[in-house]
Write an enzyme that holds these catalytic residues in place. Structure first.
Site, PDB file in Angstrom:
ATOM      1  N   TYR A  36       0.725  -1.247  -0.015  1.00  8.23           N
ATOM      2  CA  TYR A  36      -0.049  -0.089  -0.069  1.00  8.23           C
ATOM      3  C   TYR A  36       0.819   1.220   0.043  1.00  8.23           C
ATOM      4  O   TYR A  36       0.354   2.349  -0.704  1.00  8.23           O
ATOM      5  CB  TYR A  36      -0.757  -0.027   1.350  1.00  8.23           C
ATOM      6  N   LYS A  89       2.572 -15.648   2.388  1.00 11.38           N
ATOM      7  CA  LYS A  89       2.845 -16.315   1.177  1.00 11.38           C
ATOM      8  C   LYS A  89       4.034 -16.561   1.135  1.00 11.38           C
ATOM      9  O   LYS A  89       4.855 -16.272   0.123  1.00 11.38           O
ATOM     10  CB  LYS A  89       2.228 -15.307   0.101  1.00 11.38           C
ATOM     11  N   ASP A 110      -3.701 -18.485   0.482  1.00 15.50           N
ATOM     12  CA  ASP A 110      -4.592 -18.784  -0.421  1.00 15.50           C
ATOM     13  C   ASP A 110      -5.519 -19.959   0.537  1.00 15.50           C
ATOM     14  O   ASP A 110      -6.722 -20.157   0.608  1.00 15.50           O
ATOM     15  CB  ASP A 110      -4.038 -19.447  -1.426  1.00 15.50           C
ATOM     16  N   ASP A 134      -6.656  -6.877   4.182  1.00 18.22           N
ATOM     17  CA  ASP A 134      -7.657  -6.269   3.487  1.00 18.22           C
ATOM     18  C   ASP A 134      -8.561  -7.191   2.950  1.00 18.22           C
ATOM     19  O   ASP A 134      -9.735  -7.242   2.975  1.00 18.22           O
ATOM     20  CB  ASP A 134      -7.082  -5.193   2.499  1.00 18.22           C
ATOM     21  N   ASP A 176     -12.649  -8.655   4.322  1.00 15.71           N
ATOM     22  CA  ASP A 176     -13.901  -8.587   3.618  1.00 15.71           C
ATOM     23  C   ASP A 176     -14.531  -9.772   3.440  1.00 15.71           C
ATOM     24  O   ASP A 176     -15.640  -9.951   3.692  1.00 15.71           O
ATOM     25  CB  ASP A 176     -13.611  -7.994   2.197  1.00 15.71           C
TER      26      ASP A 176
END
Ligand code: IPM
Ligand code: MG
Length: 356
Positions: free
Chosen positions: A141, A190, A223, A247, A251
């Site tokens: 970001y 990851k 994942d 982020d 959601d």
């Protein structure tokens, strides 16, 4: 005591839900004698319209002088052109950075009566009580952004960069929270692909061994985490992760609770000052209609009372009032079952305030 709350209503349904949050804070103030005062300031699209900037210097100053910030939401179709120079979201990113709020707490709990509002099966949701701690001021970001052209045409890049100290400070916050909850921390990364993730893995593993040997610690690839959040959400306690993974996963996790309209958040830094906001957006499609669910904002107010003002009892009183209102069936349309009456933003806010 006395405390100053900066109030940044923002755009869309922001002002409607913030009005209910402030109304509630005034009631809590009376009952618990907190000596609150409120300072309104501009952020987002409305700030662009009035000042040309999504985060005017005056707003930063007001927030820096406050004990806590209560924020609604930013953005809307009017400012939606992604190529525009000034965008409402910049205000949100800039205030997080300006206040040094590197730890974003997004708890997901489900009131038993709302389980049927979730698209997931009931048996998966019973016992869900998880907290995502998202790193908020680093990573992709905030890394260098480039947009250039060469003989193959246009190219773009976003740099994802983390320093050891940025990882350690947010992991410490997450681990301390896990210690006060169910004693389990899961790092999501990851590390099979990204170097930044490999740094997260090694810094976190060492820190957990040295400072938090009493906790259960594990890690999961992002994942796989996306899958397990749907498959066995009740197994998580505290998840800690980098900015962008957090982020996306929050959601997803919000749908466990049936509605984005239920989930609060707190953004914290080194000191006590924090920024509190519902995790939902500005929902321009329902703005101005009195249909927005104010409970995410109201639960954010509870987090504000707990983390920035140290008022645990008041925080619990607010959370208990929210449960009582849900049990009384006083909910907005996003939560009403077929055939059940739905109430307005103001009616739900009043019902909570009456019960505090
Ligand atoms: C959030 C939002 C923001 C983010 C956007 C609006 C910049 O999605 O708070 O999760 O990506 O952090
Ligand atoms: Mg988001």
């Amino acid at each position: 005591m006395s405390a100053t709350i900066a109030v940044l209503a923002g755009d869309g349904i922001g002002p409607e839900v913030i009005a209910e949050g402030v109304k509630l804070l005034r009631v809590v103030d009376q009952r618990f004698n907190l000596g609150l005062n409120f300072q309104e300031a501009l952020i987002g699209g409305i700030a662009i319209d009035q000042t040309g900037s999504a985060l005017p210097a005056e707003t930063i100053a007001i927030c820096q002088a406050a004990d806590a910030v209560l924020l609604g939401a930013v953005g809307g179709p009017k400012w939606d052109d992604p190529s525009a120079k000034v965008r409402p979201e910049q205000g949100l990113l800039a205030i997080r950075k300006a206040l040094g709020l590197f730890a974003n707490l997004r708890p997901v709990t489900i009131h038993p009566l709302l389980i049927d509002a979730s698209p997931l099966r009931r048996e998966r949701l019973e016992e869900v009580d998880l907290l995502v701690v998202r790193e908020l001021t680093g990573g992709i970001y905030f890394g260098e952004k480039r947009r250039e052209r060469d003989d193959r045409g246009e190219w773009a890049s976003d740099l994802c960069i983390y320093h050891e100290a940025e990882i350690a400070r947010v992991v410490r916050i997450a681990a301390n929270l896990a210690r006060a909850r169910h004693g389990k921390l899961t790092l999501v990364d990851k590390a099979n692909v990204l170097e930044t993730s490999r740094l997260w893995r090694s810094v976190t593993t060492r820190l957990m061994r040295e400072e938090f040997p009493d906790l259960v610690f594990d890690w999961m690839l992002v994942d796989a985490c996306a899958m397990h959040l749907l498959r066995r959400p009740a197994d998580f306690d505290v998840i800690v992760t980098e900015n962008m993974f957090g982020d996306i996963l929050t959601d997803e996790a919000s749908m466990l609770a049936g509605s984005m309209g239920m989930l609060p958040s707190a953004s914290l830094g080194e000191g006590r000052r924090g920024l509190y906001e519902p995790i939902h957006g500005s929902a321009p499609d329902i703005a101005g209609q009195g249909r927005a669910n104010p409970l995410a904002t109201i639960l954010s107010v509870a987090m504000l009372l707990r983390h920035s003002l140290g008022q645990e009892e008041a925080a619990r009183a607010v959370e208990a009032a929210v449960s009582a209102v849900i049990e009384a069936g006083i909910v907005t349309g996003d939560l009403a079952q077929p055939g059940q009456r739905s109430y307005s933003t103001v009616a739900v806010g009043d019902a909570v305030a009456e019960r505090v």
